[in-house]
Design a protein around this motif. Structure first.
Motif, PDB file in Angstrom:
ATOM      1  N   VAL A   1      21.277  27.644  30.863  1.00 22.02           N
ATOM      2  CA  VAL A   1      21.552  27.404  32.279  1.00 22.02           C
ATOM      3  C   VAL A   1      21.147  28.636  33.101  1.00 22.02           C
ATOM      4  CG1 VAL A   1      23.354  26.993  33.989  1.00 22.02           C
ATOM      5  CG2 VAL A   1      23.382  25.763  31.817  1.00 22.02           C
ATOM      6  N   THR A   2      21.480  29.816  32.598  1.00 23.64           N
ATOM      7  CA  THR A   2      21.069  31.043  33.282  1.00 23.64           C
ATOM      8  C   THR A   2      19.550  31.123  33.376  1.00 23.64           C
ATOM      9  OG1 THR A   2      23.039  32.214  32.519  1.00 23.64           O
ATOM     10  CG2 THR A   2      21.173  33.565  33.211  1.00 23.64           C
ATOM     11  N   ALA A   3      18.876  30.734  32.270  1.00 20.21           N
ATOM     12  CA  ALA A   3      17.415  30.772  32.256  1.00 20.21           C
ATOM     13  C   ALA A   3      16.819  29.781  33.255  1.00 20.21           C
ATOM     14  CB  ALA A   3      16.901  30.468  30.853  1.00 20.21           C
ATOM     15  N   THR A   4      17.501  28.643  33.480  1.00 23.96           N
ATOM     16  CA  THR A   4      17.010  27.669  34.454  1.00 23.96           C
ATOM     17  C   THR A   4      16.955  28.264  35.854  1.00 23.96           C
ATOM     18  OG1 THR A   4      17.928  25.843  33.160  1.00 23.96           O
ATOM     19  CG2 THR A   4      17.417  25.402  35.461  1.00 23.96           C
ATOM     20  N   VAL A   5      18.050  28.940  36.229  1.00 21.61           N
ATOM     21  CA  VAL A   5      18.086  29.556  37.557  1.00 21.61           C
ATOM     22  C   VAL A   5      17.078  30.702  37.642  1.00 21.61           C
ATOM     23  CG1 VAL A   5      19.543  30.742  39.245  1.00 21.61           C
ATOM     24  CG2 VAL A   5      20.499  28.915  37.824  1.00 21.61           C
ATOM     25  N   LEU A   6      16.983  31.494  36.572  1.00 22.70           N
ATOM     26  CA  LEU A   6      16.005  32.586  36.582  1.00 22.70           C
ATOM     27  C   LEU A   6      14.579  32.057  36.617  1.00 22.70           C
ATOM     28  CD1 LEU A   6      17.541  35.190  34.099  1.00 22.70           C
ATOM     29  CD2 LEU A   6      17.390  35.333  36.590  1.00 22.70           C
ATOM     30  N   ALA A   7      14.353  30.872  36.052  1.00 22.76           N
ATOM     31  CA  ALA A   7      13.020  30.268  36.110  1.00 22.76           C
ATOM     32  C   ALA A   7      12.624  29.978  37.551  1.00 22.76           C
ATOM     33  CB  ALA A   7      12.981  28.991  35.274  1.00 22.76           C
ATOM     34  N   GLU A   8      13.599  29.541  38.364  1.00 18.92           N
ATOM     35  CA  GLU A   8      13.311  29.304  39.776  1.00 18.92           C
ATOM     36  C   GLU A   8      12.945  30.632  40.456  1.00 18.92           C
ATOM     37  OE1 GLU A   8      16.418  27.088  41.670  1.00 18.92           O
ATOM     38  OE2 GLU A   8      16.876  25.992  39.834  1.00 18.92           O
ATOM     39  N   ALA A   9      13.675  31.689  40.101  1.00 18.70           N
ATOM     40  CA  ALA A   9      13.347  33.004  40.662  1.00 18.70           C
ATOM     41  C   ALA A   9      11.968  33.456  40.210  1.00 18.70           C
ATOM     42  CB  ALA A   9      14.406  34.026  40.244  1.00 18.70           C
ATOM     43  N   LEU A  10      11.624  33.136  38.940  1.00 24.20           N
ATOM     44  CA  LEU A  10      10.314  33.503  38.425  1.00 24.20           C
ATOM     45  C   LEU A  10       9.211  32.820  39.222  1.00 24.20           C
ATOM     46  CD1 LEU A  10       8.636  34.913  36.207  1.00 24.20           C
ATOM     47  CD2 LEU A  10       8.883  32.847  34.830  1.00 24.20           C
TER      48      LEU A  10
ATOM     49  N   ALA B   1      26.143  30.982  37.149  1.00 26.46           N
ATOM     50  CA  ALA B   1      25.853  29.582  36.832  1.00 26.46           C
ATOM     51  C   ALA B   1      26.072  29.304  35.349  1.00 26.46           C
ATOM     52  CB  ALA B   1      24.419  29.249  37.234  1.00 26.46           C
ATOM     53  N   GLY B   2      25.717  30.276  34.505  1.00 21.03           N
ATOM     54  CA  GLY B   2      25.883  30.082  33.071  1.00 21.03           C
ATOM     55  C   GLY B   2      27.337  30.011  32.637  1.00 21.03           C
TER      56      GLY B   2
END
Length: 839
Positions: A308-317, A383-384
């Protein structure tokens, strides 16, 4: 997870545009700075590829910084170098700065920001730093040579008459030769005028001497071995470099020359990225809050916290990559635009394609993605932590964290800032100002941490004058509802306004201090003669002014860089009587009589730094060596005498430059500046850069550099306001999405569109005023404190431009109104029934 993040971006495109713009602005300045400086350096570096001489020998400058008179050595040193085994030839060379080449219209030729050099024609082609392209070598004072680029830019050809201003006199000579650009040394790629050796020494130095020796080697000799042999034969008084070392030093000198462009553009980039980080933090915090149920659903169907944390960071990426890419492209356009601007104002840059290096591309992506990811990480981490069962509830929301940690950290930072502030006030000069700067930075960070605790009450107080109408009350409560969001949005503007207001106060104080110090220091002089850039000029100028009708006396001031121990200082030589009328010098101790005995006067601040007092002696290091002097007196702060002051005979004896920096002109009784000034200018037509001003005009000209600083501040203010608008618009727009049902209910019970728009404007104005007033308070307080500790260092007057600062706060209010325009229109267009039905 990356696919989910990408789909989220595509599904909510508008909410990510503003974040992308914030990254884009910062990266565009970063890329523009790197591309432009790389392009300019490449354009000039291609003019040289190394030294023509196998070895170059230069005298060691004991001062180590740019000085008026260059370090030289005599012909016997050249003969000793020529006698070293392995040396096939040793050709003495002369190269001096502070030369001006005039165009046919009488104005100085464009130099692309590089200094103009005067030199001696080489005797040995094997070590010559340039080649003869056309014509024949010059001979005598009536002949000279120019480099090809300078001749081309000015439109000169063989046989033309060229006017040149040398350190000793202005001459008009026939152009006899056109040379290639200098290929090595400090003059590589720079404008160059050359004379025969004897004439060059007379015009450029005034005395015999050489600034370097080009060495040719016998066949098979090792440059490193011969270099060591020369160093051993001559001693530590010279610096011996091979051709490769000369080339590297030349490239480094060019990099230093154009470092200013890079610094200014990087400053803009830093401001944009720093303020933009607040926008990104706030945006992702709101997005995670709005998507709590969606993210909890991912946990419920098996996604781990890390996923879940990676999902939000993917948007930032995605935002980081897109913003960096667009910023890089825009930065290339910025560099091209700056180059076009140079060409448009006839500051032609040597032809070279735009240099977009791999280092520039990598730096832009690392900075853009790094700032975005770091800003989004706190929200992604929260979020995670959402529990899977939250997906089954309708009123899911992220749990509010306690503000205790923020209070403790912020309180500690404010306490540290207070301690630094008190220590800084007790210090003086630059160390105190640096401590106050650190205290200001820590104060701002502490206020960022603690502002959510006070924002609710501050907003209520700020909006009290607006009354208690429904729209005002609702707008106020919206701003109070989420203090973290309100304070985060206001913090970006607070930091920007603190920086700008502080610089405005310091700049205004500097202007007032300059005006007062010069007005107090200039005594009987009716006219002041100088150049715009305070560059030195020939003593012939004073000689000509003395002959003008109506001039009673001319007083010279000369300046030279030197050292006392390891401390760089400036030395001034003044003619007899200068301190007895033309310049008003007040003494803390001692007497002016010591000047005539070869003693020195020291400014109070310098004496304190060097731990010297009246009667003590010290060792002054100049380009001619070390000289023992005695302190005759200590001067009170005086802008016109902010240097070690010597009489002209003593100044010449310690190796001072023979050029003048400033002239004070006293007029005969009955003559006026309006009458004599034009006559003085008419006698100096060969010196177009000389400015003849009365006292008030001279004071006004001294404020010029500060006005340039204010111009830069204005551009920073514009950039800060732009990003502040983006942040407020982003907060309001996402708030409209978050409160869709609430807005629908308000419309259903009778709120009309104008009232809805007014509610959002009130919320925007509350955020804007909170940030602007906090920033204004911090900026003004710390700027006033900096002025206090710098009283003896040039900031003697505190000037707080109340009108300018009031306009800045008013402009902040206007920004708040403008920032609410688009979100309010979007809210007003919501369908009432659909809004009520929204989850």
């Amino acid at each position: 997870m990356l696919k989910l993040g990408l789909r989220s971006v595509l599904a909510h495109r508008l909410r990510f545009v503003l974040c992308t713009v914030a990254v884009l602005l910062g990266i565009s300045f970063t890329a523009g700075a790197m591309v432009f400086t790389d392009t300019l350096a490449a354009a000039l570096k291609k003019n040289f590829s190394g030294s023509a001489a196998a070895i170059t020998v230069t005298p060691v400058d004991p001062v180590g910084i740019r000085s008026g008179r260059p370090a030289t050595f005599t012909s016997d040193v050249v003969e000793r170098i020529a006698a070293v085994p392995g040396v096939a030839g040793a050709d003495p060379e002369l190269l001096v700065r502070d030369v001006q080449i005039l165009a046919p219209d009488g104005e100085p030729t464009e130099t692309l920001g590089l200094p103009t050099y005067g030199g001696a024609w080489p005797r040995d082609a094997r070590t010559a730093p340039f080649r003869l392209l056309e014509g024949r070598p010059p001979w005598g004072e009536s002949q000279l040579a120019l480099d090809q680029q300078t001749a081309s830019r000015a439109g000169y050809g063989i046989g033309d008459q060229v006017r040149v201003i040398t350190p000793n006199k202005a001459i008009t000579a026939e152009l006899m030769a056109i040379t290639s650009p200098t290929v090595s040394g400090p003059a590589a790629g720079a404008p160059l005028v050359t004379f025969d050796p004897a004439t060059a020494q007379r015009l450029l130095l005034g005395d015999p001497g050489w600034t370097s020796v080009g060495v040719a080697l016998t066949e098979g000799s090792d440059p490193s071995a011969v270099s060591q042999a020369i160093s051993k034969a001559i001693g530590d008084s010279v610096k011996v470099r091979t051709a490769a070392q000369v080339e590297a030093d030349g490239e480094n000198a060019l990099d230093d020359t154009f470092g200013g462009y890079n610094t200014v553009l990087m400053l803009f980039a830093g401001i944009a990225l720093f303020v933009g980080a607040f926008l990104i933090v706030n945006t992702f915090a709101m997005l995670v809050a709005q998507r709590s149920r969606e993210l909890a659903m991912l946990r419920a169907i098996g996604a781990s916290r890390g996923q879940v944390t990676a999902t939000v960071l993917a948007e930032a990426l995605v935002i980081g990559v897109l913003g960096s890419t667009l910023g890089l492209l825009l930065g290339i356009g910025v560099a091209a635009g700056i180059r076009f601007l140079y060409e448009w104002v006839d500051l032609a840059i040597p032809e070279s394609p735009l240099q977009v290096s791999a280092a520039t591309i990598i730096a832009c992506y690392l900075i853009g993605i790094g700032v975005t990811a770091a800003s989004a990480f706190p929200a992604a981490r929260r979020a995670g932590k959402l529990p899977p069962m939250a997906a089954l509830r309708d009123d899911v929301a992220l749990p509010e964290r306690s503000m205790l940690v923020r209070l403790v950290i912020g309180g500690f930072m404010l306490l540290m800032a207070l301690m630094l502030y008190l220590i800084g006030l007790q210090a003086s000069g630059l160390p105190g100002a640096v401590l106050l700067g650190f205290a200001a930075a820590i104060t701002l960070l502490g206020m960022v941490m603690t502002s959510p605790l006070v924002s609710r009450y501050a907003v209520r107080a700020l909006l009290l004058p607006f009354g208690r109408r429904a729209a005002v009350t609702l707008g106020r409560r919206n701003a109070e509802r989420n203090p973290r969001r309100t304070s985060a949005t206001a913090s970006a503007l607070m930091i920007s306004v603190a920086l700008i207001s502080g610089l405005i106060v310091i700049a205004a104080s500097a202007k007032a201090s300059i005006e007062q110090s010069i007005s107090d220091a200039i005594g009987t002089s009716d006219l002041v003669v100088s150049t715009d850039g305070q560059d030195p000029f020939s003593p012939e100028v004073a000689d000509r002014i003395t002959k003008v009708a109506g001039v009673e006396s001319v007083h010279r001031v000369r300046r030279q860089q030197a050292k006392v121990g390891d401390t760089p200082v400036q030395v001034s030589g003044v003619s007899d009587g200068t301190l007895a009328g033309p310049v008003t010098g007040k003494l803390d101790s001692g007497s002016l009589d010591g000047l005539g005995k070869g003693q020195a006067l020291l400014p109070r601040t310098m004496a304190k730094t060097l731990k010297l007092s009246t009667g003590k002696s010290f060792e002054l290091t100049t380009t001619t060596g070390k000289h023992r002097l005695t302190v005759a007196g200590i001067l009170a702060p005086n802008r016109q005498l902010n240097a070690i002051v010597l009489s002209l005979p003593t100044y010449d004896a310690v190796g001072g430059a023979p050029t003048d920096d400033l002239l004070y002109v006293d007029l005969a009784p009955g003559s006026t500046a309006a009458q004599v000034g034009p006559a003085v200018l008419a006698g100096l037509k060969d010196y177009p850069t000389i400015r003849v001003r009365d006292q008030q005009a001279y004071v006004d000209s001294a404020r010029g550099p500060v006005n340039v600083l204010l111009g830069v501040i204005g551009m920073l203010l514009g950039l800060a306001i732009l990003i502040a608008i983006l942040g407020i618009v982003n907060t309001l727009a996402l708030g409209v999405i978050e409160r869709t049902r609430e807005i629908g209910l308000l419309r259903a019970i009778g709120m009309d569109r104008p009232q809805l728009s007014r509610m959002l404007r009130v919320e925007s104005i509350a955020i804007t005023l909170l940030g602007a007033l906090l920033g204004l308070a911090v900026g003004v307080v710390f700027a006033a404190s900096v002025q206090k500790v710098m009283v003896d260092d040039g900031l003697s007057v505190l000037d707080i431009p109340v009108l300018q600062l009031a306009i800045a706060v008013l402009a902040a209010g206007v920004v708040g109104v403008l920032a609410a325009v688009w979100p309010s229109r979007r809210a007003a267009r919501l369908d009432v029934l659909q809004a009520i039905a929204a989850e």
